[in-house]
Design a protein around this motif. Structure first.
Motif, short mmCIF file in Angstrom:
data_model
loop_
_atom_site.label_atom_id
_atom_site.label_comp_id
_atom_site.label_asym_id
_atom_site.label_seq_id
_atom_site.Cartn_x
_atom_site.Cartn_y
_atom_site.Cartn_z
N PRO A 1 0.80 -1.23 0.00
CA PRO A 1 0.00 0.00 0.00
C PRO A 1 0.83 1.28 0.00
CG PRO A 1 -0.03 -1.00 2.18
CD PRO A 1 0.70 -1.95 1.27
N HIS A 2 2.15 1.16 0.26
CA HIS A 2 3.00 2.35 0.15
C HIS A 2 3.22 2.73 -1.31
CE1 HIS A 2 4.20 2.61 4.35
NE2 HIS A 2 4.50 1.33 4.37
N PHE A 3 3.16 1.74 -2.19
CA PHE A 3 3.54 1.97 -3.59
C PHE A 3 2.45 1.42 -4.50
CE2 PHE A 3 7.36 1.25 -1.01
CZ PHE A 3 7.97 2.49 -1.15
N ASP B 1 12.26 5.38 5.03
CA ASP B 1 11.56 6.26 4.11
C ASP B 1 10.07 6.40 4.36
OD1 ASP B 1 13.53 7.21 2.56
OD2 ASP B 1 13.40 5.66 1.02
N VAL B 2 9.46 5.42 4.97
CA VAL B 2 8.01 5.33 4.78
C VAL B 2 7.15 5.43 6.04
CG1 VAL B 2 8.20 4.12 2.58
CG2 VAL B 2 8.09 2.79 4.69
N HIS B 3 7.71 5.57 7.21
CA HIS B 3 6.86 5.67 8.41
C HIS B 3 7.19 6.91 9.24
CE1 HIS B 3 6.07 1.01 8.54
NE2 HIS B 3 5.59 1.59 7.47
N PRO B 4 7.14 8.10 8.64
CA PRO B 4 7.59 9.28 9.38
C PRO B 4 6.60 9.78 10.44
CG PRO B 4 6.78 9.93 7.23
CD PRO B 4 6.69 8.43 7.29
N ASN C 1 3.42 4.32 12.92
CA ASN C 1 3.20 3.16 12.07
C ASN C 1 1.82 3.18 11.41
OD1 ASN C 1 2.51 0.29 11.35
ND2 ASN C 1 4.68 0.10 11.90
N PRO C 2 1.78 3.18 10.06
CA PRO C 2 0.49 3.29 9.38
C PRO C 2 -0.24 1.96 9.17
CG PRO C 2 2.24 3.35 7.76
CD PRO C 2 2.90 3.16 9.12
N HIS C 3 0.34 0.85 9.69
CA HIS C 3 -0.30 -0.47 9.46
C HIS C 3 -1.23 -0.83 10.62
CE1 HIS C 3 2.39 -1.15 6.02
NE2 HIS C 3 3.29 -0.51 6.76
N TYR C 4 -1.84 0.20 11.21
CA TYR C 4 -2.59 0.06 12.46
C TYR C 4 -3.87 -0.75 12.31
CZ TYR C 4 -5.18 3.89 10.34
OH TYR C 4 -5.91 4.63 9.46
N TYR D 1 9.21 -9.06 7.91
CA TYR D 1 9.95 -8.45 6.80
C TYR D 1 9.92 -6.92 6.93
CZ TYR D 1 11.92 -8.07 2.08
OH TYR D 1 12.74 -7.81 1.02
N HIS D 2 8.71 -6.37 6.88
CA HIS D 2 8.47 -4.93 7.00
C HIS D 2 7.83 -4.71 8.37
CE1 HIS D 2 7.48 -0.91 5.47
NE2 HIS D 2 6.24 -1.08 5.87
N ARG D 3 7.85 -3.48 8.84
CA ARG D 3 7.19 -3.20 10.12
C ARG D 3 5.68 -3.08 9.93
NH1 ARG D 3 10.24 -0.65 14.62
NH2 ARG D 3 12.44 -0.76 14.12
ZN LIG Z 1 4.90 0.37 6.07
#
Ligand SMILES: [Zn+2]
Length: 310
Positions: free
Chosen positions: A60-62, A133-136, A139-142, A204-206
């Motif tokens: 979903p980031h890309f 790069d992607v969680h500034p 965490n958006p995977h809530y 793998y990813h957070r």
């Molecule tokens: Zn992410």
């Protein structure tokens, strides 16, 4: 002929006279992900139509910004986004190009579902690119935690009721029914997971901090050195050492990542690699939010057994 023209004219005048009131018929919802779309369907029932942009098997980031998204956004009464910059790489230009004032950030038809969710990993102090790069903004995977699923449903219920007050009671009872089914499912999941509290895993990813916290898993490392940064040989060696030291035997991988590095780490450590579904729609059978957890917990338990965890 003449009469239908008059009816149309009256309808046009009515919608002109009260632009903020929703015309008869279902509310058009566009959700950025299938998870948000699935929860919107639970609450909205047959008073809404729902389209989702990112597919559940995509990162979903890309997401590729398709022209068809602009058309859907143009006709939307409500846009629901994950927020926390998950969609920053693809959504903002689509929303601008939609030329739909309602769904611009801050508009009455824009809902950032993260605003009422429990967000983990909110950075403190100065944010630098070195953090990844992607969680500034946390965490958006809530959404991968049923309590947050409930909070998202609540926020959608409030928004739909504001957009269409005459159906507020309907949305309220749909929400109550979802809440009840989710609570029953949570009891089932807790019963299945209780024996695995404190099990050490690598992801793998957070993507899984909320899930891990909810079900008592201990995430000791990541295949990515930092969110959005691909595996590097030195980080992979460190990860292998750490997994051996802590006896971590399961690696969770999202379906859109290459299995090469996880598989080689698994060979070195005797761990099991398990591909979990991060979203509704990641697999054909995952058609709603509750089925997402049914699927993941089932897969996870099989991996724990195969790895000889407890
Ligand atoms: Zn992410």
């Amino acid at each position: 002929m003449r009469r239908s023209f008059v009816v149309l004219l009256l309808a046009a005048l009515a919608s002109w006279a009260s632009p903020s009131l929703h015309a008869a018929g279902p509310l058009n919802i566009v959700a950025t992900t299938e998870d948000l779309g699935a929860i919107a369907r639970e609450v909205g029932g047959d008073k809404v139509t729902v389209e989702s942009m990112a597919r559940g098997y995509q990162d979903p980031h890309f997401v590729e910004a398709k022209p068809s998204f602009v058309i859907k956004l143009n006709k939307a009464d409500l846009l629901i986004a994950v927020g926390r910059e998950l969609e920053i790489g693809w959504l903002p230009p689509l929303v601008t190009q939609s030329r739909n004032a309602k769904i611009q950030p801050g508009g009455e038809g824009y809902l950032d579902a993260s605003l009422t969710a429990k967000i983990l990993e909110i950075p403190t102090g100065q944010i630098t690119r070195a953090m990844g790069d992607v969680h500034p903004q946390g965490n958006p995977h809530y959404w991968l935690e049923p309590g947050n699923g409930r909070r998202i449903a609540q926020a959608i219920q409030a928004k739909l009721s504001a957009l269409n007050p005459s159906d507020a009671a309907y949305f309220g009872s749909r929400y109550a029914d979802f809440d009840k089914r989710l609570a029953a499912a949570e009891q089932r999941w807790d019963g299945l997971m209780v024996a695995y509290k404190g099990v050490k895993v690598v992801t793998y990813h957070r993507s899984w901090p909320n899930f891990a916290e909810r079900f008592g898993l201990d995430v000791i490392g990541y295949v990515e050195p930092k969110p959005g940064i691909p595996p590097s040989p030195s980080h992979t060696l460190d990860l292998i050492q750490e997994m051996k030291r802590q006896n971590a035997k399961v690696i969770l991988v999202e379906p859109y990542f290459d299995l090469k590095t996880p598989n080689s780490v698994a060979r070195e450590t005797g761990a099991q690699v398990v591909v979990l579904a991060p979203s509704v729609g990641a697999e054909k059978e995952i058609t709603d939010y509750i089925k997402l957890f049914d699927y993941d917990i089932d897969k996870l338990l099989a991996a724990f057994k195969a790895a000889g965890v407890r």
